[in-house]
Design an enzyme around this catalytic site. Structure first.
Site, PDB file in Angstrom:
ATOM      1  N   GLU A 130       0.831  -1.215   0.000  1.00  0.00           N
ATOM      2  CA  GLU A 130       0.000   0.000   0.000  1.00  0.00           C
ATOM      3  C   GLU A 130       0.858   1.254   0.000  1.00  0.00           C
ATOM      4  O   GLU A 130       2.046   1.200   0.333  1.00  0.00           O
ATOM      5  CB  GLU A 130      -0.903   0.026   1.255  1.00  0.00           C
ATOM      6  CG  GLU A 130      -2.309  -0.498   1.012  1.00  0.00           C
ATOM      7  CD  GLU A 130      -3.163   0.472   0.186  1.00  0.00           C
ATOM      8  OE1 GLU A 130      -4.380   0.304   0.184  1.00  0.00           O
ATOM      9  OE2 GLU A 130      -2.624   1.383  -0.474  1.00  0.00           O
ATOM     10  N   ASP A 131       0.241   2.361  -0.374  1.00  0.00           N
ATOM     11  CA  ASP A 131       0.982   3.627  -0.368  1.00  0.00           C
ATOM     12  C   ASP A 131       0.894   4.293   1.000  1.00  0.00           C
ATOM     13  O   ASP A 131       1.898   4.752   1.551  1.00  0.00           O
ATOM     14  CB  ASP A 131       0.450   4.576  -1.453  1.00  0.00           C
ATOM     15  CG  ASP A 131      -1.078   4.737  -1.408  1.00  0.00           C
ATOM     16  OD1 ASP A 131      -1.597   5.585  -2.146  1.00  0.00           O
ATOM     17  OD2 ASP A 131      -1.741   4.019  -0.639  1.00  0.00           O
ATOM     18  N   ASP A 134      -4.015   5.599   6.549  1.00  0.00           N
ATOM     19  CA  ASP A 134      -4.489   6.829   7.188  1.00  0.00           C
ATOM     20  C   ASP A 134      -5.611   6.428   8.142  1.00  0.00           C
ATOM     21  O   ASP A 134      -5.378   6.148   9.306  1.00  0.00           O
ATOM     22  CB  ASP A 134      -4.966   7.786   6.068  1.00  0.00           C
ATOM     23  CG  ASP A 134      -5.275   9.169   6.591  1.00  0.00           C
ATOM     24  OD1 ASP A 134      -5.194  10.132   5.806  1.00  0.00           O
ATOM     25  OD2 ASP A 134      -5.594   9.284   7.792  1.00  0.00           O
ATOM     26  N   LYS A 163       0.348   7.180   8.583  1.00  0.00           N
ATOM     27  CA  LYS A 163       0.096   8.517   9.117  1.00  0.00           C
ATOM     28  C   LYS A 163      -0.207   8.429  10.611  1.00  0.00           C
ATOM     29  O   LYS A 163      -0.927   7.521  11.039  1.00  0.00           O
ATOM     30  CB  LYS A 163      -1.070   9.163   8.361  1.00  0.00           C
ATOM     31  CG  LYS A 163      -0.963  10.678   8.254  1.00  0.00           C
ATOM     32  CD  LYS A 163      -2.138  11.276   7.499  1.00  0.00           C
ATOM     33  CE  LYS A 163      -1.734  11.781   6.153  1.00  0.00           C
ATOM     34  NZ  LYS A 163      -2.768  12.602   5.490  1.00  0.00           N
ATOM     35  N   PHE A 184      -1.252  16.597   4.947  1.00  0.00           N
ATOM     36  CA  PHE A 184      -1.593  16.062   3.637  1.00  0.00           C
ATOM     37  C   PHE A 184      -0.343  16.047   2.765  1.00  0.00           C
ATOM     38  O   PHE A 184       0.287  17.091   2.568  1.00  0.00           O
ATOM     39  CB  PHE A 184      -2.705  16.889   2.969  1.00  0.00           C
ATOM     40  CG  PHE A 184      -3.241  16.213   1.748  1.00  0.00           C
ATOM     41  CD1 PHE A 184      -2.761  16.534   0.487  1.00  0.00           C
ATOM     42  CD2 PHE A 184      -4.179  15.192   1.851  1.00  0.00           C
ATOM     43  CE1 PHE A 184      -3.227  15.875  -0.650  1.00  0.00           C
ATOM     44  CE2 PHE A 184      -4.656  14.528   0.725  1.00  0.00           C
ATOM     45  CZ  PHE A 184      -4.174  14.874  -0.530  1.00  0.00           C
ATOM     46  N   ARG A 197       1.426  12.449  -8.748  1.00  0.00           N
ATOM     47  CA  ARG A 197       1.916  11.070  -8.620  1.00  0.00           C
ATOM     48  C   ARG A 197       3.337  10.936  -9.181  1.00  0.00           C
ATOM     49  O   ARG A 197       4.134  10.142  -8.712  1.00  0.00           O
ATOM     50  CB  ARG A 197       1.000  10.096  -9.380  1.00  0.00           C
ATOM     51  CG  ARG A 197      -0.398   9.955  -8.775  1.00  0.00           C
ATOM     52  CD  ARG A 197      -1.132   8.761  -9.371  1.00  0.00           C
ATOM     53  NE  ARG A 197      -2.562   8.759  -9.090  1.00  0.00           N
ATOM     54  CZ  ARG A 197      -3.102   8.338  -7.944  1.00  0.00           C
ATOM     55  NH1 ARG A 197      -2.344   7.923  -6.971  1.00  0.00           N
ATOM     56  NH2 ARG A 197      -4.408   8.360  -7.767  1.00  0.00           N
TER      57      ARG A 197
HETATM   58  O1  PPO Z   1      -1.941  12.630   2.901  1.00  0.00           O
HETATM   59  C1  PPO Z   1      -2.479  11.986   1.857  1.00  0.00           C
HETATM   60  N1  PPO Z   1      -2.113  12.315   0.600  1.00  0.00           N
HETATM   61  C2  PPO Z   1      -2.643  11.676  -0.468  1.00  0.00           C
HETATM   62  N2  PPO Z   1      -3.558  10.696  -0.350  1.00  0.00           N
HETATM   63  C3  PPO Z   1      -3.939  10.345   0.889  1.00  0.00           C
HETATM   64  C4  PPO Z   1      -3.435  10.959   2.023  1.00  0.00           C
HETATM   65  N3  PPO Z   1      -3.989  10.419   3.129  1.00  0.00           N
HETATM   66  N4  PPO Z   1      -4.849   9.467   2.746  1.00  0.00           N
HETATM   67  C5  PPO Z   1      -4.909   9.330   1.339  1.00  0.00           C
HETATM   68 MG    MG Z   2      -5.592   9.440  -3.885  1.00  0.00          MG
HETATM   69 MG    MG Z   3      -3.672   3.147  -1.048  1.00  0.00          MG
END
Ligand code: PPO
Ligand code: MG
Ligand code: MG
Length: 215
Positions: A130-131, A134, A163, A184, A197
């Site tokens: 995962e990226d 949150d 996060k 963010f 991206r």
């Molecule tokens: O900080 C973030 N920046 C981009 N996308 C997401 C974020 N938090 N949840 C999804």
């Molecule tokens: Mg997104």
């Molecule tokens: Mg994700």
């Protein structure tokens, strides 16, 4: 193998955007760099060793959760290939997208788009890539859905970013590259309305008028 340590980005760690090579189209949108690309690469190299040390040489299927984790996924697979170079079992890659149903809120089930059939995961070790974690909802729903669909194999999770916010649902984050403050961020695969991206560093957005925080 020394005990693995966390990489925590402190809230006051903000490097000036103009100290780095930033695409001109993003000038003015970014407030600071909080994780430069080089630091990501260095951390992912160690994370791959930690992951291999834990998962071992079993056949491993990596799930890239698009779109946000594509950069992290590619860097991690490259490093895992080296970490597993003496390994006799192959490593396979799959690319999925997670889409909510209208009743996802109640069922906790999500649509997994992109796996031709789940049989390909049967009996393998699965590493979900995962990226960002949150609220924890996306990852929790993905794990729940895989479980419901009978992917009963050993499943681990890894995330580029975790996060520092309360989780809506607790979810296991087995391997975390960076723990970041509640800001963010964009870049290294993560977007704001599909922008940023391609930005190679993880940055916080500027407070400028062009931004209303989405999270
Ligand atoms: O900080 C973030 N920046 C981009 N996308 C997401 C974020 N938090 N949840 C999804
Ligand atoms: Mg997104
Ligand atoms: Mg994700």
């Amino acid at each position: 193998h020394m005990a693995a340590a966390d990489a925590v980005i402190p809230p006051d760690f903000e490097l000036p955007v103009d100290a780095f090579d930033i695409p001109h189209c993003y000038e003015g949108d970014l407030g600071a760099v909080i994780v430069p690309e080089g630091m990501i690469k260095d951390r992912v190299r160690r994370l791959a060793k930690d992951i291999h040390a834990k998962i071992g040489d079993n056949e491993l299927s990596l799930l890239c959760v698009l779109k946000g984790s594509y950069k992290f996924f590619t860097a991690l697979v490259d490093e895992l290939a080296y970490a597993r170079s003496s390994c006799t079992q192959p490593m396979t890659v799959d690319f999925i997208r997670c889409q909510s149903y209208e009743d996802t809120q109640s069922t906790g089930m999500i649509q997994i788009i992109g796996l031709s059939n789940l049989q390909e995961l049967k009996g393998k070790n699965v590493l979900i890539v995962e990226d960002i974690v949150d609220s924890g909802q996306t990852l929790a729903r993905l794990l729940h859905t895989l479980e419901e669909l009978g992917v009963s194999t050993k499943t681990w999770t890894t995330t580029l970013l975790s996060k520092n916010v309360p989780r809506k649902v607790d979810v296991k984050e087995d391997f975390v590259a960076f723990r970041i403050p509640d800001k963010f961020i964009v870049g290294y695969g993560l977007d704001y309305n599909q922008k940023f991206r391609d930005l190679n560093h993880i940055c916080i957005t500027s407070e400028g008028p062009s931004f209303k925080q989405t999270e």
